[in-house]
Design a protein around this motif. Structure first.
Motif, PDB file in Angstrom:
ATOM      1  N   VAL A   1       0.853  -1.254   0.234  1.00 25.39           N
ATOM      2  CA  VAL A   1      -0.073   0.169   0.247  1.00 25.39           C
ATOM      3  C   VAL A   1       1.185   1.184   0.293  1.00 25.39           C
ATOM      4  CG1 VAL A   1      -1.861   0.829   1.546  1.00 25.39           C
ATOM      5  CG2 VAL A   1      -1.925  -1.237   1.183  1.00 25.39           C
ATOM      6  N   ASN A   2       1.747   0.473   0.541  1.00 20.55           N
ATOM      7  CA  ASN A   2       2.144   2.348   0.842  1.00 20.55           C
ATOM      8  C   ASN A   2       2.955   2.598  -1.033  1.00 20.55           C
ATOM      9  OD1 ASN A   2       4.434   4.567   1.894  1.00 20.55           O
ATOM     10  ND2 ASN A   2       5.814   3.620   1.820  1.00 20.55           N
ATOM     11  N   GLY A   3       2.649   4.841  -0.833  1.00 22.18           N
ATOM     12  CA  GLY A   3       3.188   5.260  -1.664  1.00 22.18           C
ATOM     13  C   GLY A   3       2.013   4.372  -2.673  1.00 22.18           C
ATOM     14  N   ARG A   4       1.074   4.186  -2.906  1.00 28.82           N
ATOM     15  CA  ARG A   4       0.353   3.802  -3.530  1.00 28.82           C
ATOM     16  C   ARG A   4      -1.099   4.126  -2.604  1.00 28.82           C
ATOM     17  NH1 ARG A   4       3.555   0.311  -3.394  1.00 28.82           N
ATOM     18  NH2 ARG A   4       4.681  -0.683  -5.600  1.00 28.82           N
ATOM     19  N   GLN A   5      -1.539   4.488  -1.766  1.00 27.88           N
ATOM     20  CA  GLN A   5      -3.104   4.275  -1.595  1.00 27.88           C
ATOM     21  C   GLN A   5      -3.996   5.358  -2.206  1.00 27.88           C
ATOM     22  OE1 GLN A   5       0.697   5.135   0.128  1.00 27.88           O
ATOM     23  NE2 GLN A   5       0.582   5.367   2.762  1.00 27.88           N
ATOM     24  N   PRO A   6      -5.496   5.664  -2.214  1.00 31.71           N
ATOM     25  CA  PRO A   6      -6.308   5.646  -3.187  1.00 31.71           C
ATOM     26  C   PRO A   6      -6.324   7.075  -2.577  1.00 31.71           C
ATOM     27  CG  PRO A   6      -7.003   4.321  -2.310  1.00 31.71           C
ATOM     28  CD  PRO A   6      -5.643   4.271  -1.691  1.00 31.71           C
ATOM     29  N   GLY A   7      -5.542   7.740  -1.382  1.00 32.45           N
ATOM     30  CA  GLY A   7      -7.022   8.654  -1.201  1.00 32.45           C
ATOM     31  C   GLY A   7      -5.490  10.150  -1.036  1.00 32.45           C
ATOM     32  N   ASP A   8      -6.125  10.681  -1.793  1.00 32.33           N
ATOM     33  CA  ASP A   8      -5.407  11.867  -2.113  1.00 32.33           C
ATOM     34  C   ASP A   8      -5.625  13.192  -0.702  1.00 32.33           C
ATOM     35  OD1 ASP A   8      -4.136  15.247  -2.329  1.00 32.33           O
ATOM     36  OD2 ASP A   8      -4.602  14.392  -4.445  1.00 32.33           O
ATOM     37  N   PRO A   9      -4.251  13.445   0.339  1.00 37.64           N
ATOM     38  CA  PRO A   9      -4.331  14.219   1.252  1.00 37.64           C
ATOM     39  C   PRO A   9      -4.305  15.257   0.995  1.00 37.64           C
ATOM     40  CG  PRO A   9      -1.872  12.909   0.837  1.00 37.64           C
ATOM     41  CD  PRO A   9      -2.775  12.437   0.052  1.00 37.64           C
ATOM     42  N   GLU A  10      -4.021  16.400  -0.578  1.00 34.57           N
ATOM     43  CA  GLU A  10      -4.091  17.917  -0.561  1.00 34.57           C
ATOM     44  C   GLU A  10      -5.329  17.915  -0.955  1.00 34.57           C
ATOM     45  OE1 GLU A  10      -2.219  19.697  -3.793  1.00 34.57           O
ATOM     46  OE2 GLU A  10      -0.153  18.764  -3.531  1.00 34.57           O
ATOM     47  N   LYS A  11      -6.881  16.624  -1.635  1.00 32.46           N
ATOM     48  CA  LYS A  11      -8.087  16.543  -0.995  1.00 32.46           C
ATOM     49  C   LYS A  11      -8.690  16.522  -0.069  1.00 32.46           C
ATOM     50  CE  LYS A  11      -9.016  15.251  -5.953  1.00 32.46           C
ATOM     51  NZ  LYS A  11      -8.605  14.401  -7.109  1.00 32.46           N
ATOM     52  N   ALA A  12      -8.136  15.985   0.222  1.00 31.51           N
ATOM     53  CA  ALA A  12      -9.118  15.700   1.568  1.00 31.51           C
ATOM     54  C   ALA A  12      -8.688  16.892   2.633  1.00 31.51           C
ATOM     55  CB  ALA A  12      -8.195  14.086   3.138  1.00 31.51           C
ATOM     56  N   ALA A  13      -6.833  17.668   2.767  1.00 29.09           N
ATOM     57  CA  ALA A  13      -7.526  18.518   3.399  1.00 29.09           C
ATOM     58  C   ALA A  13      -8.024  19.725   3.025  1.00 29.09           C
ATOM     59  CB  ALA A  13      -5.524  19.480   3.235  1.00 29.09           C
ATOM     60  N   ARG A  14      -9.328  19.856   2.275  1.00 25.74           N
ATOM     61  CA  ARG A  14      -9.775  20.731   1.638  1.00 25.74           C
ATOM     62  C   ARG A  14     -10.777  20.726   1.976  1.00 25.74           C
ATOM     63  NH1 ARG A  14      -6.802  20.675  -3.599  1.00 25.74           N
ATOM     64  NH2 ARG A  14      -7.395  19.258  -4.695  1.00 25.74           N
ATOM     65  N   VAL A  15     -11.301  19.267   2.251  1.00 24.30           N
ATOM     66  CA  VAL A  15     -12.559  19.436   3.360  1.00 24.30           C
ATOM     67  C   VAL A  15     -12.357  19.482   3.919  1.00 24.30           C
ATOM     68  CG1 VAL A  15     -14.077  17.239   3.543  1.00 24.30           C
ATOM     69  CG2 VAL A  15     -12.970  17.284   1.128  1.00 24.30           C
ATOM     70  N   ILE A  16     -11.213  18.899   4.944  1.00 26.69           N
ATOM     71  CA  ILE A  16     -10.833  19.247   6.257  1.00 26.69           C
ATOM     72  C   ILE A  16     -11.344  20.284   7.087  1.00 26.69           C
ATOM     73  CG2 ILE A  16      -9.572  19.107   8.125  1.00 26.69           C
ATOM     74  CD1 ILE A  16      -8.394  16.522   7.411  1.00 26.69           C
ATOM     75  N   VAL A  17     -10.488  21.791   6.074  1.00 24.83           N
ATOM     76  CA  VAL A  17     -10.547  23.249   5.982  1.00 24.83           C
ATOM     77  C   VAL A  17     -12.034  23.282   6.295  1.00 24.83           C
ATOM     78  CG1 VAL A  17     -10.310  25.146   4.757  1.00 24.83           C
ATOM     79  CG2 VAL A  17      -8.019  24.001   5.409  1.00 24.83           C
ATOM     80  N   GLU A  18     -13.381  23.363   5.071  1.00 24.24           N
ATOM     81  CA  GLU A  18     -14.072  23.488   4.428  1.00 24.24           C
ATOM     82  C   GLU A  18     -15.087  22.663   5.947  1.00 24.24           C
ATOM     83  OE1 GLU A  18     -15.816  21.765   1.174  1.00 24.24           O
ATOM     84  OE2 GLU A  18     -14.957  23.340   0.196  1.00 24.24           O
ATOM     85  N   ALA A  19     -14.821  21.310   6.399  1.00 25.15           N
ATOM     86  CA  ALA A  19     -15.982  21.195   7.830  1.00 25.15           C
ATOM     87  C   ALA A  19     -15.382  21.810   8.628  1.00 25.15           C
ATOM     88  CB  ALA A  19     -14.824  19.919   7.516  1.00 25.15           C
ATOM     89  N   LEU A  20     -14.000  22.174   8.826  1.00 22.34           N
ATOM     90  CA  LEU A  20     -14.150  22.661  10.706  1.00 22.34           C
ATOM     91  C   LEU A  20     -14.586  24.565  10.358  1.00 22.34           C
ATOM     92  CD1 LEU A  20     -10.918  20.584  11.972  1.00 22.34           C
ATOM     93  CD2 LEU A  20     -13.191  20.301  11.838  1.00 22.34           C
TER      94      LEU A  20
END
Length: 283
Positions: free
Chosen positions: A212-231
């Motif tokens: 899995v290392n380096g091949r995870q499906p999730g994009d941290p940048e996209k997640a960060a944008r959602v986290i900022v919007e959520a919080l």
């Protein structure tokens, strides 16, 4: 403009969320065990401080108070920092297990206790905890780490009820596999002393980490944008109640959907036995 306090900003979700918050013009207090690891955040305007969640509570709270002092308050706390541990219950020593809980659970409590008086005084604020999809499920040979994520989910649910009258929102963010450095070469993922008896059980986990290392499906940048919007209550979250649990990633959504289905089926199967333990009306 929001004032953020983010733990664990050297890599992963903490780093990306700090960048996303700075990009929208927010003020960010970014923490890391080694402040030199987040020089890029300082260059972009973040206030960088040293903070290790394994420190004693008094030292953590002192560092938090000193950092917040120039701003006078804080609007968003993102309890992101964490450590991992892969190993069976018998293999992970008590010392190692306590070290994981010190960071992933008790460290978050110490930071939150330091921040809450500011939020209560202003009668507003949002607290996010970085959980995991493992907070919904059990996985063999990841018992210590998984236990911390279940603990954080329970803590967040209770805290949400405790502070809502002050206008403070609480959520636990539960990602699936994202392409962060969680399985990086510098990570001490495995217990110091493994056991031959669990070699067969551990092999699939070791293979998964490598695969899995380096091949995870999730994009941290996209997640960060959602986290900022959520919080901050913006974007898709504007005008809506912040969910108590925010699952991130298609893999996490699939896992949680499956777990909810299995739990509902199990509850129905054993419902008659469960309710048979109540007093009858005649009693």
């Amino acid at each position: 403009m929001a004032i953020w306090f983010i733990t664990g900003c050297s890599t992963g979700f903490g780093h990306e969320t700090a960048l996303a918050a700075l990009a929208r013009g927010d003020k960010v207090i970014a923490t890391a065990r080694n402040p030199n690891d987040v020089n890029d955040l300082a260059d972009k305007g973040a206030l960088v401080i040293a903070l290790d969640l394994s420190w004693p509570e008094e030292k953590i709270q002192s560092a938090v108070n000193v950092a917040i002092e120039p701003f006078g308050s804080v609007d968003v706390l993102f309890n992101n920092a964490g450590v991992n541990m892969v190993g069976s219950l018998e293999e992970v020593s008590s010392k190692e297990a306590r070290a994981v809980f010190d960071v992933n659970y008790w460290g978050h409590i110490s930071v939150t206790r330091a921040v809450l008086p500011y939020m209560r005084a202003q009668k507003s604020g949002t607290i996010g905890f970085n959980g995991s999809m493992l907070g919904w499920m059990g996985m063999g040979c990841v018992s210590t780490y998984t236990a911390t994520k279940w603990a954080i989910a329970g803590l967040a649910h209770c805290l949400r009820e405790e502070v809502k009258d002050w206008g403070i929102n609480v959520t636990v963010i539960e990602p699936g596999f994202f392409r962060t450095q969680v399985f990086g070469e510098r990570k001490n993922l495995f217990p110091e002393e493994g056991m031959e008896e669990y070699k067969v059980s551990m092999e699939p986990i070791r293979n998964l980490v490598t695969a899995v290392n380096g091949r995870q499906p999730g994009d941290p940048e996209k997640a960060a944008r959602v986290i900022v919007e959520a919080l901050t209550g913006k974007g898709a979250f504007e005008g809506k109640e912040l969910p108590a649990r925010l699952v991130l990633g298609a893999d996490a959504v699939g896992q949680v959907e499956g777990i909810l289905g299995l739990e509902k089926s199990s509850l129905e199967e054993w419902k008659s036995v469960s309710v048979s333990t109540d007093f009858t009306l005649a009693e």
